[in-house]
Design a protein around this motif. Structure first.
Motif, short mmCIF file in Angstrom:
data_model
loop_
_atom_site.label_atom_id
_atom_site.label_comp_id
_atom_site.label_asym_id
_atom_site.label_seq_id
_atom_site.Cartn_x
_atom_site.Cartn_y
_atom_site.Cartn_z
N ALA A 123 5.92 -21.46 -12.85
CA ALA A 123 6.60 -22.27 -13.07
C ALA A 123 8.01 -21.59 -12.64
O ALA A 123 8.49 -23.00 -12.32
N VAL A 124 8.08 -20.25 -12.38
CA VAL A 124 9.42 -19.87 -11.04
C VAL A 124 9.01 -20.32 -9.60
O VAL A 124 10.01 -21.10 -8.67
N LEU A 125 7.64 -20.57 -8.94
CA LEU A 125 7.11 -21.10 -7.87
C LEU A 125 7.95 -22.50 -8.50
O LEU A 125 8.22 -22.52 -6.84
N SER A 126 7.40 -23.44 -9.07
CA SER A 126 7.90 -24.80 -9.14
C SER A 126 9.35 -24.76 -8.85
O SER A 126 9.60 -25.77 -8.00
N VAL A 127 10.10 -23.97 -9.30
CA VAL A 127 11.40 -24.07 -9.55
C VAL A 127 11.66 -24.08 -8.00
O VAL A 127 12.74 -24.34 -7.16
N VAL A 128 11.52 -22.69 -7.74
CA VAL A 128 11.59 -22.28 -5.47
C VAL A 128 10.90 -23.77 -5.00
O VAL A 128 11.63 -23.66 -4.34
N VAL A 129 9.76 -24.47 -5.15
CA VAL A 129 9.67 -25.42 -4.37
C VAL A 129 11.12 -26.88 -4.91
O VAL A 129 10.82 -27.47 -3.97
N VAL A 130 11.03 -27.81 -5.42
CA VAL A 130 12.01 -28.44 -6.03
C VAL A 130 12.87 -28.13 -5.80
O VAL A 130 14.12 -29.14 -4.94
N GLY A 131 13.36 -26.25 -6.03
CA GLY A 131 14.66 -26.20 -5.37
C GLY A 131 15.44 -26.46 -4.22
O GLY A 131 15.88 -26.74 -3.20
N ALA A 132 14.54 -26.11 -3.10
CA ALA A 132 14.06 -26.29 -1.57
C ALA A 132 14.20 -28.01 -1.01
O ALA A 132 14.56 -28.33 -0.32
N VAL A 133 13.67 -28.79 -2.27
CA VAL A 133 13.68 -29.98 -1.82
C VAL A 133 14.81 -30.63 -2.23
O VAL A 133 15.89 -31.19 -1.00
N GLY A 134 15.93 -29.93 -3.36
CA GLY A 134 17.09 -30.51 -3.70
C GLY A 134 17.89 -29.70 -2.20
O GLY A 134 18.80 -30.78 -1.90
N VAL A 135 18.19 -28.56 -1.90
CA VAL A 135 18.43 -28.01 -0.38
C VAL A 135 18.33 -29.18 0.55
O VAL A 135 19.39 -29.69 1.53
N ALA A 136 17.03 -29.40 0.70
CA ALA A 136 16.54 -30.45 1.96
C ALA A 136 17.23 -31.85 2.13
O ALA A 136 17.82 -32.35 2.90
N VAL A 137 17.55 -32.45 0.32
CA VAL A 137 18.16 -33.34 0.22
C VAL A 137 19.57 -33.71 0.22
O VAL A 137 20.76 -34.26 -0.09
N GLY A 138 19.89 -31.98 0.46
CA GLY A 138 22.15 -31.80 0.59
C GLY A 138 22.85 -30.94 -0.65
O GLY A 138 23.85 -30.93 -0.63
N PHE A 139 21.91 -30.23 -1.23
CA PHE A 139 22.20 -29.22 -2.09
C PHE A 139 23.54 -27.78 -2.08
O PHE A 139 22.04 -27.32 -1.10
N ARG A 140 24.03 -27.52 -1.98
CA ARG A 140 24.76 -26.52 -2.10
C ARG A 140 25.05 -25.91 -2.94
O ARG A 140 26.35 -26.56 -4.17
N SER A 141 24.90 -24.86 -2.98
CA SER A 141 25.86 -23.12 -3.59
C SER A 141 26.43 -22.90 -3.10
O SER A 141 26.62 -21.02 -3.11
N ALA A 142 27.53 -22.97 -1.98
CA ALA A 142 28.33 -21.65 -1.68
C ALA A 142 29.44 -20.93 -2.43
O ALA A 142 30.02 -19.99 -1.92
N ASP A 143 30.07 -21.53 -3.31
CA ASP A 143 30.83 -20.96 -4.65
C ASP A 143 30.34 -19.90 -5.32
O ASP A 143 31.09 -19.38 -6.02
N ALA A 144 28.91 -20.28 -5.31
CA ALA A 144 28.23 -19.16 -6.07
C ALA A 144 28.12 -17.54 -5.75
O ALA A 144 27.97 -17.76 -4.06
N THR A 145 28.98 -16.09 -6.73
CA THR A 145 28.71 -15.32 -6.02
C THR A 145 26.54 -14.98 -6.11
O THR A 145 26.35 -15.09 -7.04
N VAL A 146 26.97 -13.96 -5.84
CA VAL A 146 25.35 -13.30 -5.77
C VAL A 146 25.49 -12.84 -7.46
O VAL A 146 24.12 -13.37 -7.63
N LEU A 147 26.20 -12.87 -8.09
CA LEU A 147 25.97 -11.72 -9.34
C LEU A 147 25.54 -13.41 -10.41
O LEU A 147 25.05 -13.47 -11.26
N GLU A 148 26.05 -14.72 -10.01
CA GLU A 148 25.69 -15.70 -10.59
C GLU A 148 24.81 -16.33 -10.07
O GLU A 148 23.93 -16.67 -11.20
N TRP A 149 24.20 -16.27 -8.62
CA TRP A 149 22.69 -16.43 -8.56
C TRP A 149 22.25 -15.85 -9.26
O TRP A 149 20.79 -16.30 -9.65
N LEU A 150 21.97 -14.16 -9.47
CA LEU A 150 20.95 -13.43 -10.06
C LEU A 150 20.38 -13.94 -11.72
O LEU A 150 20.08 -13.79 -11.97
N ALA A 151 22.51 -14.37 -12.03
CA ALA A 151 22.09 -14.90 -14.02
C ALA A 151 21.59 -15.88 -13.88
O ALA A 151 20.94 -16.22 -14.75
#
Length: 263
Positions: A123-151
Motif C-alpha cells: 500500500a505504501v509503495l502504491s501511494v508513492v507511485v500515485v503520488g509521483a503521478v500527482g507531482v507529474a500533473v502539478g501537485f506541490r507541497s511547498a508550505d509543508a515542513t519536514v515534521l508535517e511530511w513525517l506526520a
C-alpha cells in the motif's frame, strides 16, 4: 528459541512468501492502482478547471484543484490496494494452505502478520507511485515542513494498517476470491462519498452527514492540511482515533476467525 524470536522468524518467512506472490502475480496490484490514477487524471484534465472555479472562485487555475484532490486520491489508493489483501487471504483460506500451516511447528500468528505487513508495504509503495503521478500533473507541497511530511507519512502508514486488518477479516469470511473482492468494495466506495473530490460545504444537506461521519473524511482532511501546510483542526485526532479503532476491530475479528475457521 524464545517465543518472540520464533514469532519474528516465522512472520519474516510469511512476509517473504506474500511479497513473492505479489511479485509473481502483479496484475491484481496493477489493476487496483489503475483506478486512482485514472480518477486523478480524469478530475485534473477533464473537470479540473470547473472544479477549481467552484472551490477557489472565478479565475482560479487548475493547480488549486490539483492541490485539493491529490490527498484524497492517495487515501483512495490505500483503500483500493487492500482489496487485493482480502482476495489473497481468501485464496489462502480456501485452497488449503492455511490448514497445512496449522499442522506445522510455526508461530500461529505469523500467517496473519505476514499478510498484514506485506500488504502495508504494498500500500505504501502504491501511494508513492500515485503520488509521483500527482507531482507529474502539478501537485506541490511547498508550505509543508519536514515534521508535517513525517506526520503525513505516519498517517498513511497507520491508515494502511487499519484498512489492511479489516480487509484480512473480509477475506477470511469470504467463501472465494470473487466474494472477497465484493466484500471489500466499501473500501473503494467510501472515498467516493467523502471530501476527496468536493468540500463538505458544497454537498447537499441530506448527504453531508454520510460524507462527514466516516473514517476517510477526517483522514483526508488531516492529510490535506499536513501536505499543504494548513490547519487540520479536530480532524487529526479523529483520524488517529478511527485508525486505532479499525486496527483493534480488524485484529480481533481476524484472529477470532483464524482460530476457529476449519478451512
Amino acid at each position: 528459541m524464545s517465543s518472540l524470536s520464533l514469532a519474528v522468524r516465522d512472520s519474516s518467512t510469511m512476509l517473504r512468501r506474500n511479497l513473492l506472490h505479489a511479485r509473481r502475480y502483479p496484475s491484481l496490484t496493477l489493476n487496483l492502482l489503475l483506478t486512482p490514477v485514472v480518477l486523478l487524471l480524469l478530475f485534473v484534465y477533464v473537470f479540473g478547471d470547473v472544479m477549481s472555479a467552484g472551490i477557489g472562485g472565478a479565475g482560479a487555475d487548475r493547480s488549486a484543484y490539483v492541490a485539493y484532490l491529490v490527498p484524497g486520491i492517495l487515501l483512495m489508493t490505500i483503500g483500493g490496494t487492500t482489496v487485493g489483501t482480502a482476495v489473497s487471504v481468501s485464496n489462502d483460506m480456501t485452497e488449503g494452505i492455511i490448514a497445512r500451516f496449522r499442522t506445522m511447528a510455526i508461530h500461529r500468528g505469523s500467517v496473519l502478520t505476514g499478510h498484514v505487513v506485506g500488504s502495508v508495504l504494498q500500500a505504501v509503495l502504491s501511494v508513492v507511485v500515485v503520488g509521483a503521478v500527482g507531482v507529474a500533473v502539478g501537485f506541490r507541497s511547498a508550505d509543508a515542513t519536514v515534521l508535517e511530511w513525517l506526520a503525513a507519512f505516519g498517517l498513511l502508514a497507520l491508515f494502511a494498517l487499519a484498512l489492511t486488518w479489516i480487509a484480512v477479516g473480509m477475506g477470511m469470511v469470504s467463501p472465494n476470491a470473487e466474494a472477497a473482492s465484493n466484500n471489500a468494495l466499501p473500501l473503494i466506495f467510501l472515498p467516493l462519498v467523502s471530501s476527496a473530490f468536493v468540500p463538505l460545504d458544497a454537498m447537499p444537506g441530506w448527504f453531508r452527514p454520510i460524507a462527514e461521519y466516516q473514517p476517510f473524511t477526517p483522514a483526508i482532511e488531516t492529510l490535506r492540511g499536513l501536505l499543504l501546510g494548513t490547519g487540520i483542526g479536530h480532524n487529526g485526532w479523529l483520524a488517529v482515533a478511527w485508525c486505532l479503532a479499525l486496527t483493534a476491530l480488524g485484529h480481533r475479528w481476524s484472529k477470532r476467525l483464524y482460530d476457529r475457521d476449519p478451512r
